[in-house]
Design a protein around this motif. Sequence first.
Motif, mmCIF file in Angstrom:
data_model
loop_
_atom_site.group_PDB
_atom_site.id
_atom_site.type_symbol
_atom_site.label_atom_id
_atom_site.label_comp_id
_atom_site.label_asym_id
_atom_site.label_seq_id
_atom_site.Cartn_x
_atom_site.Cartn_y
_atom_site.Cartn_z
ATOM 1 N N THR A 11 0.945 -1.040 0.103
ATOM 2 C CA THR A 11 -0.112 -0.066 0.130
ATOM 3 C C THR A 11 0.776 1.262 0.105
ATOM 4 O OG1 THR A 11 -1.725 -1.281 1.257
ATOM 5 C CG2 THR A 11 -1.776 1.225 1.248
ATOM 6 N N VAL A 104 -4.946 5.868 3.955
ATOM 7 C CA VAL A 104 -5.261 4.844 2.609
ATOM 8 C C VAL A 104 -6.530 5.138 1.885
ATOM 9 C CG1 VAL A 104 -5.404 2.251 2.093
ATOM 10 C CG2 VAL A 104 -3.662 3.115 3.661
ATOM 11 N N TYR A 147 -6.402 -3.074 4.822
ATOM 12 C CA TYR A 147 -5.005 -2.596 5.172
ATOM 13 C C TYR A 147 -4.847 -2.694 6.529
ATOM 14 C CZ TYR A 147 -1.464 0.576 6.528
ATOM 15 O OH TYR A 147 -0.037 0.832 7.031
ATOM 16 N N TYR A 319 -10.386 -4.203 -1.934
ATOM 17 C CA TYR A 319 -8.937 -3.594 -2.173
ATOM 18 C C TYR A 319 -8.102 -3.805 -3.537
ATOM 19 C CZ TYR A 319 -3.851 -2.651 -1.492
ATOM 20 O OH TYR A 319 -2.815 -2.192 -1.424
#
Length: 562
Positions: A11, A104, A147, A319
Amino acid sequence: MLSIARIFFGTRDTRPFLVLACLLLAGMAEAIGLMTFLPALTQLAGTAETEPSALNAFVLNAIASTGLNPTIGVMLILIVTVIVIKSVLSFAALSYVGYAMANVAAGLRQQLLGDLMRAKWRYFTEQPAGRIANIVSNDATRAASAYLFAGQFIAVLLQVLVYIIVAYVISWKLAALGTLVGGLIALALNVLVVMTKRAGLKQTDRTSDIVTLLSDTLSNIKVLKASNRQGFFSHHFSARINRLKKSVRKQAIAKQGLRYGEEVFVVSAVAFGVYAAAIVFKTPIAELLVTGLIFVQVVLLIGKAQKRMQNAAEVESAYWAVHNMINDVQANVERDEGTKKPHLTKACLFERVSFAYAGKQVLVDADLAIPAGSITVIHGPSGSGKTTIADLIIGLYRPDSGRITIDGVPMDQVNLSWWRSQIGYVPQEPTLLHDTIRSNITLGDQSLSDEDVARALDQSGMTEFIDQLPEGTGTFVGERGSKLSGGQKQRIALARALVTRPKLLILDEVTSALDEPTEAEICDNIRRLTGDYTIFAITHRPAWTRIADRLYEIRAGKAVEG
């Protein structure tokens, strides 16, 4: 497991190795506390004078080497100190992961939206708007959760590793047994993790379907209600919602199955481990207590790691959905390699331009001239290629053959961003924002002043109407401009196009849905703009022929003047 690790370490704009370092140091501190617990417990049990075990002796010598006397008080203080250090480091690492979670989600949204603004026009013609909206709003949030769960999974995994190492130092037999038992429990229950992952993938896809259908439905709600056909769409929604419900149910069953199934296995494993330690391996009572604690912790932590993996698996698909769209958009980013900036002081010319779309030939060796400062009108039947010509002028498409020039500069040498900033565009069906009249004209451009807005409204013939409104340009227009008439929406769209003082004004069937008096008023407004603007109008209405300086008919892929 590898895909979850990829989420944590891959990430952007996070610090995975800093988090990892904190967790490793926390693990080392916890290991010191655990190993110190054995000699402390031995002294408390009153067996300090007997021959100490190898681990006991090692810990006592290590403490003595620091200049401290390994008394029960010193060891208890040491245990508390290292556990405090462990807690502080773990808190810092996982708090950062939680803090980074918001970054994120924001980062994914900003990256995707930034790339979308640079994507080719063709990409948008092939993508449902609801799918994009769902990924930006829903999937980006779930991606951030992925995440967070991935970070928590890595943290627990490191904790498991620490306990296994300490257990092996104390008693390799019980450590091996604990690792084996924990691994077997995880393997037995892994089917529930796989079930959760598959249900999460279906949830992502089915939620996207629902949001896409909702977006399409709301765009056509007036038509549906007017013809009493909304019931059919209600049926479509019900079918999709039921499919989504099944996915959510499977996730719930899998999560509860893992939770309570693990309880049964862990209790059985602990009973078996205690029996093996006390009866089979004849472990001393002090070591039995410490080893038993570690054995239980190893088994419990493996289960905890599996739960974190299940949490991550539940939202993992979101994701990758976000990243797949980002990759897809980046593969369709529009190239803007031109450097020249013509000002359209002469003409825009089509020279033997041919263009095909979706296997259909739209233009064939078409020639067309749009002189600067004049009104050029094209007309023709629906599907003849009129709007395609406008799209080629804007640079949304490139011709298959031939060339388009602006003041003699080929389009492929023109800086597209700059060129488009010189264009004002009014579509056939203007879509207004659910905001004020002013916001619909400026589109968030802070450099535009109230004077610019007033001038554009005057040029579009809206000043008298605005003066009658109590809130003036601060009046809200409603969803898609529902509080305004068709003519008023078109005039605001025209003001939006004029507010930046463009060189070229493109009007695409702007009066097709208006009555003749309103159309005549707009045509008169357009006629008064001649000289200050170059105007290119697409229409099939005869009212425009009387104001045209140059008139073309699009016929069989060619532009015929006259």
